[in-house]
Design an enzyme around this catalytic site. Structure first.
Site, PDB file in Angstrom:
ATOM      1  N   CYS A  74       2.930  -7.351   4.795  1.00  0.00           N
ATOM      2  CA  CYS A  74       2.470  -7.257   6.131  1.00  0.00           C
ATOM      3  C   CYS A  74       3.631  -7.476   7.158  1.00  0.00           C
ATOM      4  O   CYS A  74       4.172  -8.524   7.155  1.00  0.00           O
ATOM      5  CB  CYS A  74       1.495  -8.249   6.299  1.00  0.00           C
ATOM      6  SG  CYS A  74       0.717  -8.303   8.095  1.00  0.00           S
ATOM      7  N   CYS A 183       3.941  -0.805  10.028  1.00  0.00           N
ATOM      8  CA  CYS A 183       3.092  -1.636   9.362  1.00  0.00           C
ATOM      9  C   CYS A 183       2.385  -1.011   8.339  1.00  0.00           C
ATOM     10  O   CYS A 183       2.392   0.131   7.959  1.00  0.00           O
ATOM     11  CB  CYS A 183       1.728  -1.296  10.763  1.00  0.00           C
ATOM     12  SG  CYS A 183       0.130  -2.031  10.138  1.00  0.00           S
TER      13      CYS A 183
END
Ligand code: DGL
Length: 259
Positions: A74, A183
């Site tokens: 992440c 992302c």
């Protein structure tokens, strides 16, 4: 610590499976445990303190399952919390950051775009990274709403198309020739994005680089699993598992657990 112990990965939700796929394809003999903290997604709108707290909770879960190495799959958690995780625990951590370097090195228009969460684009780590590329114009765009739509399984919805167009078209008008996906959820949008960008605009994500770095770190610490037994790949989610199972094509064990 045995070399058969799993590699742990966590993300705010299902997006980090894009990183897991790269790691599993490069290192198929490694056991892995993936944690999707979908109950708390999106992380991108949370404060640094909250992101650190959640990252610690996720790390504890994976360490309780005896993970030998942890991949923070992440960008938002990496850019806000990896320093704290490395200070607190002895296990090696691998993080994921927007791949600005390959885009900045290859751009002919000297202009690149980056699509990422607010938490990543506002982080100190991201700003430090950007400073290294002062000769290149970097257009930053927050992907408001994209993670929630992906978590809900609405990847191919009209709402998704409209949001992507509103974020990407202004970047095209400013002449980007590379679009960095900052992302780990966004690689699932590549087919959609390709309908919006012209073919000369290259999409860059970090999955392959993270997989190579994982291989490098396993070698460095002598942690490779040399066993020839079939590896296991386990997935945990604290939300409804339907969308996660779907992106894994129902091929792996997915456990719903409250954490
Ligand atoms: N996959 C996370 C990332 O790479 C999404 C963050 C979020 O939940 O907002 O940044």
């Amino acid at each position: 610590m045995s070399n058969k112990n799993p590699i742990g990965l966590f993300d705010s939700g299902i997006g980090g499976t894009s990183i897991w796929k790269e790691i599993h394809s490069l290192l198929p003999f490694e056991n892995t445990i993936y944690l999707a903290d979908s109950k708390n997604a999106p992380y991108g709108v949370k404060s640094k303190e909250e992101i650190i707290e959640l990252s610690i909770k996720n790390t504890e879960f994976l360490l309780n399952k005896n993970c030998k190495l942890i991949v923070v799959a992440c960008n938002t958690a990496t850019t806000n919390a990896i320093k704290e995780l490395r200070n607190k625990y002895t296990v090696p951590f691998i993080g994921i950051e927007p791949a600005i370097k390959p885009a900045a090195n290859k751009t002919s228009t000297h202009t690149i775009g980056i699509l990422a969460t607010k938490g990543t684009l506002n982080s100190e780590l991201f700003h430090k990274n950007v400073e290294n590329f002062s000769g290149v114009k970097i257009i930053e765009q927050i992907g408001h709403g994209l993670v929630q739509l992906i978590e809900n399984g609405d990847i191919n919805s009209d709402e998704m198309t409209l949001l992507l167009e509103s974020y990407i078209k202004p970047m095209l008008e400013q002449n980007i020739d590379h679009l960095v996906l900052g992302c780990s959820h966004y690689p699932y949008l590549i087919p959609q994005i390709k309908k919006i960008i012209p073919p000369y605009v290259k999409i860059i994500d970090s999955g392959e680089a993270v997989a190579k770095q994982t291989e490098y770190i396993l070698n460095k610490y002598n942690l490779n699993n040399n066993s020839t037994e079939k590896s296991y790949q386990h997935f945990y989610t604290n939300s409804d598992s339907k969308v996660l199972k779907g992106i894994l094509n129902n091929n792996y064990s997915v456990f719903e657990k409250d954490f």
